[in-house]
Design a protein around this motif. Sequence first.
Motif, mmCIF file in Angstrom:
data_model
loop_
_atom_site.group_PDB
_atom_site.id
_atom_site.type_symbol
_atom_site.label_atom_id
_atom_site.label_comp_id
_atom_site.label_asym_id
_atom_site.label_seq_id
_atom_site.Cartn_x
_atom_site.Cartn_y
_atom_site.Cartn_z
ATOM 1 N N ARG C 230 0.818 -1.214 0.000
ATOM 2 C CA ARG C 230 0.000 0.000 0.000
ATOM 3 C C ARG C 230 0.856 1.272 0.000
ATOM 4 N NH1 ARG C 230 -3.063 -1.430 5.331
ATOM 5 N NH2 ARG C 230 -0.948 -2.214 5.714
ATOM 6 N N PHE C 231 2.112 1.144 0.314
ATOM 7 C CA PHE C 231 2.985 2.322 0.263
ATOM 8 C C PHE C 231 3.385 2.633 -1.175
ATOM 9 C CE2 PHE C 231 5.594 5.550 2.017
ATOM 10 C CZ PHE C 231 6.798 5.566 1.331
ATOM 11 N N ARG C 326 -2.680 6.041 14.951
ATOM 12 C CA ARG C 326 -2.844 5.032 13.911
ATOM 13 C C ARG C 326 -2.964 3.624 14.480
ATOM 14 N NH1 ARG C 326 -1.912 6.562 8.932
ATOM 15 N NH2 ARG C 326 -0.707 4.729 8.307
ATOM 16 N N PHE C 338 5.994 7.888 5.199
ATOM 17 C CA PHE C 338 5.101 8.785 4.464
ATOM 18 C C PHE C 338 5.852 9.231 3.230
ATOM 19 C CE2 PHE C 338 2.030 12.036 3.767
ATOM 20 C CZ PHE C 338 2.686 13.232 3.509
ATOM 21 N N ASP C 378 -1.552 14.236 -0.124
ATOM 22 C CA ASP C 378 -1.520 14.154 1.337
ATOM 23 C C ASP C 378 -0.506 15.160 1.875
ATOM 24 O OD1 ASP C 378 -1.920 10.518 1.738
ATOM 25 O OD2 ASP C 378 -3.265 12.093 0.998
ATOM 26 N N ARG C 440 -7.796 14.721 0.525
ATOM 27 C CA ARG C 440 -8.735 13.609 0.627
ATOM 28 C C ARG C 440 -9.018 13.382 2.120
ATOM 29 N NH1 ARG C 440 -6.291 8.660 2.461
ATOM 30 N NH2 ARG C 440 -4.026 8.946 2.640
ATOM 31 N N GLY C 443 -6.190 12.525 4.578
ATOM 32 C CA GLY C 443 -4.961 12.867 3.874
ATOM 33 C C GLY C 443 -4.034 13.800 4.636
ATOM 34 N N GLY C 466 -4.698 9.783 -2.772
ATOM 35 C CA GLY C 466 -5.593 8.631 -2.734
ATOM 36 C C GLY C 466 -5.845 8.089 -4.123
ATOM 37 N N SER C 470 -2.024 5.478 -5.659
ATOM 38 C CA SER C 470 -1.402 6.384 -4.703
ATOM 39 C C SER C 470 -0.573 5.636 -3.685
ATOM 40 C CB SER C 470 -2.483 7.172 -3.989
ATOM 41 O OG SER C 470 -3.220 6.277 -3.179
ATOM 42 N N SER C 471 0.117 6.399 -2.848
ATOM 43 C CA SER C 471 0.895 5.829 -1.758
ATOM 44 C C SER C 471 0.187 6.153 -0.453
ATOM 45 C CB SER C 471 2.295 6.434 -1.749
ATOM 46 O OG SER C 471 2.977 6.102 -0.565
ATOM 47 N N LEU C 472 0.013 5.173 0.391
ATOM 48 C CA LEU C 472 -0.574 5.415 1.704
ATOM 49 C C LEU C 472 0.509 5.332 2.768
ATOM 50 C CD1 LEU C 472 -3.807 3.257 1.499
ATOM 51 C CD2 LEU C 472 -3.625 5.747 1.366
#
Lengths: 70, 91, 480
Positions: C230-231, C326, C338, C378, C440, C443, C466, C470-472
């Motif tokens: 997810r990154f 988190r 991040f 973000d 978002r 974000g 997002g 995208s990178s989370l």
Amino acid sequence: MADLEARGIPTVGVATTEFIEGAAAGAKSLGIDPALVFIPHPVQDRTDDELKKLADDHLEPILALLVKGG
Amino acid sequence: MTVLLDPTSERSPTIRPRLPRPERLDGLTIGILDIAKSRGDVFLHRLGDRISERGITVKHYAKPTNTRPAPLPLRQQIASEVNLVIEGLSD
Amino acid sequence: MPQNLPHDGLIAIVKRDCPTCELTAPVLGELARRGGLTVYTQDDASFPETVPAPVDDTALDMSHRLQIEVVPTLIRFEGGREVARTYGWDRGEWERLTGIAALGQELPQARPGCGAKNVEPGVLERLKIRFNETGLKSRHIEIGEGEDEQEAMYERGWSDGLPLVPPSEERVLRMLDGTARDPQEVVGLVPPDIAPATVEKVAINAVMAGCKPEYLPVVLAAVEAVLDERFAMHGVLATTGFVGPVVVVNGPIRRRIGMNAKGNALGQGNRANGAIGRALQLVIRNVGGGRPREVDRATLGNPGKYTYCFAEDEEGSSWQPLSVERGVNPDVSAVTVFAGFGLQGVVDQKSRDPESLSRSFAESLKAMQNVKLAPSCDAMLVVSPEHHRTFKNAGWSKARLYEELYRLCEIRGDDLVVGAKGIAEGGPSSLAGKTINKFRPGGLFLVRAGGDAGMFSGIIGGWSAGGPRSSLPITKEVRT
């Protein structure tokens, strides 16, 4: 050669077949894989015409190592 | 002799890969470096002439002596003036 | 030097530089006279003088083989096997082991031993290397005597441009002491080459980055985090944009390893901050094969791609640390990665209430990337202690500030469309008449860091807003 490649300039070396082993050993110790074309030894006692012919004959292999896929 | 551990994924069989090459030679400048062993000049000048015939720019350089590496100013000059180098003639 | 252990008999390992070994010299002499005792000396082969022929073990081969930790150690062999050992001087133990009564009558009952030379710091690693017991699997790179180590590493492409600490076997072994994890454990697959990053490979790059062994667990957590799908590490690497991974560290480990959460926290000067961030970048470069102007297509990039790692200032904060926000337990250390770039400073030395300060932040946030882009990307807002105090004094929780910032970052669609404000960049005409948020949902990220004096906060811009490519941000607990 290694120095020029380190400066971002792709380089091909031309040497006589006499130099094959020396080139391999030098490359191994520096951890590099130089692009090399070998022409038949000897060179010192060749006539100008013979040298020009060698150049003509090896032009394509030399240029091939300067482009992608070479 | 020092032993270091390889920090890479060890995918490349050789340790320092060659620089990527361009797709084509058009528009580029090729430097021809004579390492000053005898008779190399004839060979290299012929190469230069044949390459110029193809419309590719060629510049000739020569080491002052075969016995030592090319001087730094020469290496810097070459690196700033050309895109590719043919170096010879080792025997 | 005899390499064979006795089939039946006694072995003693001693060193001259040990008062207890000196104490037992007469006893050793007596045992030697009775026959069946071999004495190995770790530092001086003429010690003890009471024994006719002590064996020179200054190379520590036998000590290592027998895994000696304390001197003197006395070992009994029977039938070719070790059956008992004792260390230090204890009359009862020595009598039991030798089967001889009334040993060392003139000596005290017992005296503790000293540390053995073969387990002194650095020595054990060298012995493991010599005996090929390191358990390390990485290829050996030999640097010739005539070669300069630094040039050799540069030439092999290992460097980010700055000098590296040469990753010798000793340094890597010491680095691996920083974790209990198996060196061959695969932490993840690193793009773009999708090459496995083992704990060992991470350790090698951590050595090069200048890490201490105690930083390794944090580096491992950061590597795990960026390798979470997810990154989108490949995208983060390959972008023409600015970003690189930014690492925020939370929890007790910050203080244990001396990280900086205070003055100049995002700047230079702290070894842990600098080396941890750098180790992560070196893993990406060296294990993954991701390099600038190859897979990394960044137009400008940003200086944080050398290293970008800091600790959150948790002490005295009225806000939850980022990791706790988190989902991590406050007692547990964690890293959050991040995809971010640079630092956009926000100066506000006059706001006295949270509403005004929030507006300062929001106006700066809305300018990120381009005033005409929304949702843009973000963003992480690093709030300095003085600015945080304004919110704390007004009783604003983190949640309250998030709510306020999102509200303030709503933008009129008319101001965003292509051509608005005389700027071609912008959104489609369908945005007209709508209200679009700069961010978002989810974000924005708030952390507290910085020196106690200075009404300056900072915005770390992100990459994407997002969506599937995208990178989370990813949070991982630090495991030892």
